[in-house]
Scaffold this motif. Structure first.
Motif, PDB file in Angstrom:
ATOM      1  N   LEU A  36      -5.323   0.915   9.083  1.00 21.27           N
ATOM      2  CA  LEU A  36      -5.103  -0.302   8.316  1.00 21.27           C
ATOM      3  C   LEU A  36      -4.057  -0.010   7.252  1.00 21.27           C
ATOM      4  CD1 LEU A  36      -8.845  -1.252   7.785  1.00 21.27           C
ATOM      5  CD2 LEU A  36      -7.288  -2.130   9.551  1.00 21.27           C
ATOM      6  N   SER A  37      -3.110  -0.904   7.098  1.00 23.42           N
ATOM      7  CA  SER A  37      -2.089  -0.781   6.071  1.00 23.42           C
ATOM      8  C   SER A  37      -2.598  -1.510   4.830  1.00 23.42           C
ATOM      9  CB  SER A  37      -0.787  -1.413   6.568  1.00 23.42           C
ATOM     10  OG  SER A  37       0.208  -1.337   5.578  1.00 23.42           O
ATOM     11  N   VAL A  38      -2.570  -0.815   3.687  1.00 15.15           N
ATOM     12  CA  VAL A  38      -3.153  -1.356   2.461  1.00 15.15           C
ATOM     13  C   VAL A  38      -2.171  -1.160   1.308  1.00 15.15           C
ATOM     14  CG1 VAL A  38      -5.114  -1.275   0.869  1.00 15.15           C
ATOM     15  CG2 VAL A  38      -5.451  -0.704   3.291  1.00 15.15           C
ATOM     16  N   TRP A  39      -1.817  -2.252   0.635  1.00 14.90           N
ATOM     17  CA  TRP A  39      -0.975  -2.185  -0.555  1.00 14.90           C
ATOM     18  C   TRP A  39      -1.894  -2.110  -1.765  1.00 14.90           C
ATOM     19  CZ3 TRP A  39       4.320  -2.068  -0.184  1.00 14.90           C
ATOM     20  CH2 TRP A  39       4.841  -2.325   1.085  1.00 14.90           C
ATOM     21  N   VAL A  40      -1.624  -1.148  -2.630  1.00 13.85           N
ATOM     22  CA  VAL A  40      -2.424  -0.952  -3.838  1.00 13.85           C
ATOM     23  C   VAL A  40      -1.469  -0.848  -5.017  1.00 13.85           C
ATOM     24  CG1 VAL A  40      -4.129   0.503  -4.992  1.00 13.85           C
ATOM     25  CG2 VAL A  40      -4.130   0.333  -2.493  1.00 13.85           C
ATOM     26  N   GLY A  41      -1.780  -1.551  -6.085  1.00 15.95           N
ATOM     27  CA  GLY A  41      -0.953  -1.477  -7.278  1.00 15.95           C
ATOM     28  C   GLY A  41      -1.734  -1.885  -8.496  1.00 15.95           C
ATOM     29  N   GLY A  42      -1.221  -1.551  -9.663  1.00 17.80           N
ATOM     30  CA  GLY A  42      -1.825  -1.951 -10.915  1.00 17.80           C
ATOM     31  C   GLY A  42      -2.932  -1.020 -11.357  1.00 17.80           C
ATOM     32  N   GLU A  43      -3.415  -1.289 -12.556  1.00 19.06           N
ATOM     33  CA  GLU A  43      -4.481  -0.496 -13.170  1.00 19.06           C
ATOM     34  C   GLU A  43      -5.543  -1.443 -13.704  1.00 19.06           C
ATOM     35  OE1 GLU A  43      -4.612   2.842 -13.368  1.00 19.06           O
ATOM     36  OE2 GLU A  43      -2.700   3.053 -12.307  1.00 19.06           O
ATOM     37  N   GLY A  44      -6.782  -1.009 -13.642  1.00 22.22           N
ATOM     38  CA  GLY A  44      -7.868  -1.800 -14.195  1.00 22.22           C
ATOM     39  C   GLY A  44      -8.933  -2.073 -13.158  1.00 22.22           C
ATOM     40  N   PRO A  45      -9.780  -3.058 -13.419  1.00 29.02           N
ATOM     41  CA  PRO A  45     -10.851  -3.381 -12.474  1.00 29.02           C
ATOM     42  C   PRO A  45     -10.255  -3.781 -11.119  1.00 29.02           C
ATOM     43  CG  PRO A  45     -11.178  -4.530 -14.560  1.00 29.02           C
ATOM     44  CD  PRO A  45      -9.819  -3.898 -14.618  1.00 29.02           C
ATOM     45  N   PRO A  46     -10.877  -3.356 -10.016  1.00 31.58           N
ATOM     46  CA  PRO A  46     -10.317  -3.639  -8.696  1.00 31.58           C
ATOM     47  C   PRO A  46     -10.576  -5.071  -8.226  1.00 31.58           C
ATOM     48  CG  PRO A  46     -12.319  -2.343  -8.492  1.00 31.58           C
ATOM     49  CD  PRO A  46     -12.047  -2.469  -9.960  1.00 31.58           C
ATOM     50  N   VAL A  47      -9.536  -5.622  -7.580  1.00 31.79           N
ATOM     51  CA  VAL A  47      -9.631  -6.931  -6.944  1.00 31.79           C
ATOM     52  C   VAL A  47      -9.083  -6.773  -5.525  1.00 31.79           C
ATOM     53  CG1 VAL A  47      -9.010  -9.374  -7.013  1.00 31.79           C
ATOM     54  CG2 VAL A  47      -9.237  -8.087  -9.160  1.00 31.79           C
ATOM     55  N   LEU A  48      -9.920  -7.080  -4.545  1.00 29.41           N
ATOM     56  CA  LEU A  48      -9.562  -6.995  -3.135  1.00 29.41           C
ATOM     57  C   LEU A  48      -9.179  -8.383  -2.650  1.00 29.41           C
ATOM     58  CD1 LEU A  48      -9.581  -5.393  -0.397  1.00 29.41           C
ATOM     59  CD2 LEU A  48     -11.992  -6.059  -0.206  1.00 29.41           C
ATOM     60  N   PHE A  49      -7.954  -8.526  -2.118  1.00 31.84           N
ATOM     61  CA  PHE A  49      -7.455  -9.799  -1.605  1.00 31.84           C
ATOM     62  C   PHE A  49      -7.414  -9.744  -0.084  1.00 31.84           C
ATOM     63  CE2 PHE A  49      -5.890  -9.826  -5.917  1.00 31.84           C
ATOM     64  CZ  PHE A  49      -5.921 -11.164  -6.294  1.00 31.84           C
ATOM     65  N   LEU A  50      -8.065 -10.697   0.569  1.00 34.22           N
ATOM     66  CA  LEU A  50      -8.140 -10.747   2.030  1.00 34.22           C
ATOM     67  C   LEU A  50      -7.433 -12.000   2.535  1.00 34.22           C
ATOM     68  CD1 LEU A  50     -11.897  -9.725   2.287  1.00 34.22           C
ATOM     69  CD2 LEU A  50      -9.890  -8.252   2.632  1.00 34.22           C
ATOM     70  N   HIS A  51      -6.382 -11.805   3.328  1.00 29.22           N
ATOM     71  CA  HIS A  51      -5.549 -12.911   3.812  1.00 29.22           C
ATOM     72  C   HIS A  51      -6.200 -13.629   4.994  1.00 29.22           C
ATOM     73  CE1 HIS A  51      -4.256 -10.773   7.427  1.00 29.22           C
ATOM     74  NE2 HIS A  51      -4.161  -9.683   6.671  1.00 29.22           N
ATOM     75  N   GLY A  52      -5.604 -14.750   5.354  1.00 29.44           N
ATOM     76  CA  GLY A  52      -6.094 -15.559   6.462  1.00 29.44           C
ATOM     77  C   GLY A  52      -5.460 -15.201   7.792  1.00 29.44           C
ATOM     78  N   LEU A  53      -5.944 -15.845   8.815  1.00 26.76           N
ATOM     79  CA  LEU A  53      -5.504 -15.650  10.188  1.00 26.76           C
ATOM     80  C   LEU A  53      -4.005 -15.890  10.335  1.00 26.76           C
ATOM     81  CD1 LEU A  53      -6.311 -15.297  13.218  1.00 26.76           C
ATOM     82  CD2 LEU A  53      -6.545 -17.773  13.283  1.00 26.76           C
ATOM     83  N   GLY A  54      -3.315 -14.942  10.963  1.00 20.44           N
ATOM     84  CA  GLY A  54      -1.903 -15.079  11.235  1.00 20.44           C
ATOM     85  C   GLY A  54      -0.990 -14.687  10.090  1.00 20.44           C
ATOM     86  N   TRP A  55      -1.527 -14.382   8.937  1.00 23.42           N
ATOM     87  CA  TRP A  55      -0.740 -13.963   7.781  1.00 23.42           C
ATOM     88  C   TRP A  55      -0.854 -12.459   7.641  1.00 23.42           C
ATOM     89  CZ3 TRP A  55       2.251 -17.483   5.332  1.00 23.42           C
ATOM     90  CH2 TRP A  55       1.983 -18.829   5.581  1.00 23.42           C
ATOM     91  N   ASP A  56      -0.335 -11.949   6.541  1.00 22.30           N
ATOM     92  CA  ASP A  56      -0.568 -10.562   6.165  1.00 22.30           C
ATOM     93  C   ASP A  56      -0.692 -10.517   4.654  1.00 22.30           C
ATOM     94  OD1 ASP A  56       2.008 -10.399   5.013  1.00 22.30           O
ATOM     95  OD2 ASP A  56       2.857  -9.342   6.709  1.00 22.30           O
ATOM     96  N   SER A  57      -0.800  -9.330   4.102  1.00 22.40           N
ATOM     97  CA  SER A  57      -1.035  -9.202   2.662  1.00 22.40           C
ATOM     98  C   SER A  57       0.085  -9.801   1.823  1.00 22.40           C
ATOM     99  CB  SER A  57      -1.233  -7.734   2.299  1.00 22.40           C
ATOM    100  OG  SER A  57      -0.082  -6.976   2.661  1.00 22.40           O
ATOM    101  N   GLY A  58       1.278  -9.967   2.382  1.00 20.77           N
ATOM    102  CA  GLY A  58       2.378 -10.561   1.640  1.00 20.77           C
ATOM    103  C   GLY A  58       2.088 -11.969   1.165  1.00 20.77           C
ATOM    104  N   LEU A  59       1.155 -12.629   1.804  1.00 17.47           N
ATOM    105  CA  LEU A  59       0.753 -13.971   1.377  1.00 17.47           C
ATOM    106  C   LEU A  59       0.352 -13.981  -0.098  1.00 17.47           C
ATOM    107  CD1 LEU A  59      -0.226 -16.923   2.117  1.00 17.47           C
ATOM    108  CD2 LEU A  59      -2.445 -15.876   2.507  1.00 17.47           C
ATOM    109  N   TRP A  60      -0.234 -12.890  -0.559  1.00 19.60           N
ATOM    110  CA  TRP A  60      -0.804 -12.844  -1.904  1.00 19.60           C
ATOM    111  C   TRP A  60       0.197 -12.489  -2.991  1.00 19.60           C
ATOM    112  CZ3 TRP A  60      -5.159 -15.184  -2.256  1.00 19.60           C
ATOM    113  CH2 TRP A  60      -6.090 -15.141  -1.224  1.00 19.60           C
ATOM    114  N   TRP A  61       1.363 -11.909  -2.664  1.00 21.98           N
ATOM    115  CA  TRP A  61       2.202 -11.337  -3.720  1.00 21.98           C
ATOM    116  C   TRP A  61       2.675 -12.308  -4.778  1.00 21.98           C
ATOM    117  CZ3 TRP A  61       1.165  -6.879  -5.058  1.00 21.98           C
ATOM    118  CH2 TRP A  61       0.680  -5.971  -4.124  1.00 21.98           C
ATOM    119  N   PRO A  62       2.962 -13.581  -4.493  1.00 19.07           N
ATOM    120  CA  PRO A  62       3.315 -14.457  -5.614  1.00 19.07           C
ATOM    121  C   PRO A  62       2.191 -14.565  -6.649  1.00 19.07           C
ATOM    122  CG  PRO A  62       3.898 -15.472  -3.528  1.00 19.07           C
ATOM    123  CD  PRO A  62       3.091 -14.243  -3.198  1.00 19.07           C
TER     124      PRO A  62
END
Length: 163
Positions: A29-55
């Motif tokens: 699994l490819s996982v982008w991790v960044g930032g410091e502090g409490p963890p927040v896991l973002f799970l994208h929808g069908l047909g997308w990828d993690s880039g959906l969340w970057w904005p």
């Protein structure tokens, strides 16, 4: 030659750093991790990828540890033969948390990612501190499954925005 359509807004945002690889049973699994502090896991929808969340997650990076996996069969993650299941996606999300040494995280899921987040929260409640399930459902009946198959076909033919 027809004009090139503009890129969808989520593709215009740079992802910080490079993804890490997390081993699942039968794929990476490819996982982008960044930032410091409490963890927040973002799970994208069908047909997308993690880039959906970057904005959105670019705003979280100064105060939170942002974790954005590409689910199996999506983005840079492996695509082993299916069938895939929401329970399997939830098991993969748990593997991501384990690989990063995270005992408890806030979880945000959109559509299929919301279904995954709900499953993760019900099966591993101690691992989910907060939950945001967006534009999703808690169950899949036959008509929902058929609609998801139609979205998969549209995505394969014309890309994520078609789905």
């Amino acid at each position: 030659m027809p004009p090139t359509p503009p890129l969808p807004p989520f593709l215009l945002h740079a992802r910080p750093g490079a993804p890490i690889a997390v081993q699942a049973d039968d794929t990476e699994l490819s996982v982008w991790v960044g930032g410091e502090g409490p963890p927040v896991l973002f799970l994208h929808g069908l047909g997308w990828d993690s880039g959906l969340w970057w904005p959105l997650v670019a705003r979280f990076l100064p105060r939170f540890r942002v974790i954005c996996p590409d689910t199996r069969g999506h983005g840079l993650s492996g695509a082993p033969p299916g069938p895939y299941s929401i329970a399997g996606f939830a098991a993969d999300a748990l593997r991501v948390l384990d690989a990063l040494g995270i005992e408890r995280a806030a979880v945000v899921g959109l559509s299929q990612g919301g279904m995954t987040a709900l499953t993760l929260a019900t099966r591993h409640a101690s691992r989910v501190g907060r939950l945001a399930a967006l534009a999703t459902t808690a169950r899949v009946d036959p008509s929902t499954a058929a609609a998801l198959e139609d979205r998969i076909a549209a995505q394969r033919q014309a890309g994520p925005e078609a789905a």
